[in-house]
Every structure is written in C-alpha cells, then in structure tokens.
Write an enzyme that holds these catalytic residues in place. Structure first.
Site, mmCIF file in Angstrom:
data_model
loop_
_atom_site.group_PDB
_atom_site.id
_atom_site.type_symbol
_atom_site.label_atom_id
_atom_site.label_comp_id
_atom_site.label_asym_id
_atom_site.label_seq_id
_atom_site.Cartn_x
_atom_site.Cartn_y
_atom_site.Cartn_z
ATOM 1 N N GLY A 157 0.815 -1.216 0.000
ATOM 2 C CA GLY A 157 0.000 0.000 0.000
ATOM 3 C C GLY A 157 0.844 1.261 0.000
ATOM 4 C CG HIS A 175 3.233 1.030 -5.701
ATOM 5 N ND1 HIS A 175 3.468 2.010 -4.771
ATOM 6 C CD2 HIS A 175 3.668 -0.131 -5.160
ATOM 7 C CE1 HIS A 175 4.022 1.467 -3.698
ATOM 8 N NE2 HIS A 175 4.160 0.179 -3.900
ATOM 9 C CG LEU A 225 -0.803 1.792 -3.869
ATOM 10 C CD1 LEU A 225 -1.967 1.395 -4.762
ATOM 11 C CD2 LEU A 225 0.260 0.701 -3.847
ATOM 12 C CG HIS A 226 5.312 5.384 -4.533
ATOM 13 N ND1 HIS A 226 5.960 4.737 -5.560
ATOM 14 C CD2 HIS A 226 5.694 4.747 -3.398
ATOM 15 C CE1 HIS A 226 6.721 3.781 -5.068
ATOM 16 N NE2 HIS A 226 6.571 3.750 -3.757
#
Ligand code: PAF
Length: 280
Positions: free
Chosen positions: A31, A37, A33-34
């Site tokens: 998780g 990802h 997320l950036h």
C-alpha cells in the site's frame, strides 16, 4: 474494481476468470501507493487480461525494532489509485486472514544463500517474511504473471529463485525503478525524510550511477569503487550499510562467468533506510 478481504472471495473471483480462459497478472504491494507502483500496474495490464493487486503490510517481514507500526497506511487513496489504473480486483486482507493460525509457529519459506547477504545482513528474517507471504499470495491468487519493482533488486532475485525452486507456475517480471526528477528512487519510506535530508537523498543514486559508469568505462577495482561511493555517502550525511557490485543472476561477487553486474546500496538517512541499485 471489487475489493475483497477474504481468501474465499478472492479465489471465487479469480476462478471465474480462469473458467472463461482469461489470464491474470498480480501486483503485490504494502500500500501507500506512489507513481512507482503505477509502473508495476501498467506492466501487469500489458501482459494479462485481468489485474489483481494486493495491499498487505506483512508483519512477518519487519524486525522487532523496525517500522511496522509506523509504516504509512493510506487505504482510501490507494483504492482510488488502483481504480483509476483499471485494476480488476484488490485483495486487502487483515493479518488474521493471512496468518489464521498465528505467524510465529507457521511454515516459513527460506531461500538460503541470497537471503542472508546485503540487506539480509542488517534485516535478519526479512526475506523469509517476504518469501513466505509471496508464496501464500501466489497460492491464493494463482496468477500467470507477477510484477515486482527492480528497486528491491535482492527481493526480486529471491522471488525468482523461490518460484523456480518451488515449481510455482508464475512468470515473475521485473519493472524498472521509477525515479523523481532528481534521481531519487520512489519509495514509501521517502516520506520519513526531512526537507534537508530529501535534498541530500539523490546522492545515493548519483554515487551508484557513477560507479556503474566507471565499470562501463573499464574499471574492475570494484572494492575501491564501492569504498569511494560509501565515503561519498558518509560525507553527505548518510550512514552507509553497504555498497556492493554483484552479479544480477544470483547476487554473487563478480567472477569470470558474470555477464551482467549491478551496483547495489543501502544507507540510513535520518529515519529512512534507503536502498537503490544501478545496472552496469
Ligand atoms: O515489496 C513489497 O512491497 C513487499 O515486500 C511485498 C513484495 C509486497 C511482500 O510483502
């Protein structure tokens, strides 16, 4: 996109796709997320009909003094990002769903040799935690493909080896590291950096890129090059854990049979433990 938190609902959905002959790609994450990802998800979309993502901050891969409790958790924005990317199914289980009988005494997956070097030296048990959860996730999702970031290069090599050794019918794909404009590799842990540390952080990439360039230019004194890079990091305020040149296939020290090399490093900067690598 549907979000499920139980193993049975995950299996039911994937089974339906399989029945209609659709292929499945899987992107496991913790998780927060950036954009890094997004590269993994884009690759997954390219190779298969359906994309499954998971969000699970896996306690088994954190040491007792590591950042499990503080690890950034942003479920709402993560879910929105996955939806926007066109992911078909999100599996976001609780710890009890992944380790119903408890995690301490449970079966563990160990990839010897390559798990206790480099990052594994500073983080004992970390890669056993990673290999165990990824095996469980592979068995639950049963994907045709799984995509991992090359930023975690040692993790990728370990997962490739584990998949081969355990005959898991999954094609493991690596996706290139996504970098900020100044070269810093994207990572959820970058947000631990103060403004001043964030300004210094790209030195990690620059030091590795310079070593890789020196090797391309013909230098083979790897130990000297790595010592020089570690000194440069220390001068900039990092506490270097290691800087090493390794074979990309099995992370051994380079020898006459090595075809492709990678320069790898881990270093502490303030609260953040940063890792990066550059292929030669
Ligand atoms: O790279 C990560 O985010 C994690 O190590 C992984 C592969 C999702 C396993 O928990």
């Amino acid at each position: 996109m549907e979000t499920v938190d139980t193993r049975s609902r995950l299996r039911d959905q994937v089974a339906q796709w399989r029945l209609s002959g659709e292929t499945v790609a899987f992107v496991p994450t913790m998780g927060n997320l950036h954009d890094g990802h997004l590269t993994l998800l884009a690759k997954a979309k390219d190779v298969a009909d359906r994309v499954v993502a998971s969000i699970f901050v896996n306690p088994l891969q954190f040491g007792p003094f590591e950042d499990y409790d503080q690890y950034p958790r942003t479920p709402d924005s993560d879910e929105q990002m996955l939806r926007d990317m066109g992911v078909d199914l999100l599996f976001a289980p609780r710890v009890k769903e992944m380790y119903p009988l408890g995690r301490e005494q449970g079966t563990k997956v160990e990839v010897p040799g390559i798990s206790d070097i480099l990052c594994g030296l500073q983080r004992p048990g970390h890669f056993v935690g990673v290999a165990t959860v990824v095996t469980k996730l592979f068995n639950l999702v049963q994907p045709d493909y799984a995509v991992f970031g090359e930023k975690d290069f040692q993790q990728l090599v370990i997962i490739r080896r584990m998949t081969l050794d355990l005959c898991l019918p999954v094609k493991v794909l690596g996706a290139p590291t996504h970098r900020e404009a100044d070269g810093l590799a994207m990572s959820s842990r970058n947000q631990y950096l103060s403004e001043q540390e964030r300004a210094v952080a790209p030195v990690l990439y620059k030091a590795l890129a310079d070593v890789a360039q020196d090797i391309r230019d013909g230098r083979a004194d790897y130990v000297d090059l790595c010592e020089w890079a570690a000194a440069r990091l220390a001068e900039s305020g990092f506490r270097p854990h290691y800087v090493e040149v390794r074979d990309t296939v099995d992370l051994r020290k380079p020898d006459a049979d090595s075809k492709e090399l990678v320069v790898m490093a881990a270093a502490q900067l303030g609260r953040a433990r940063l890792i990066d690598n550059v292929r030669v």
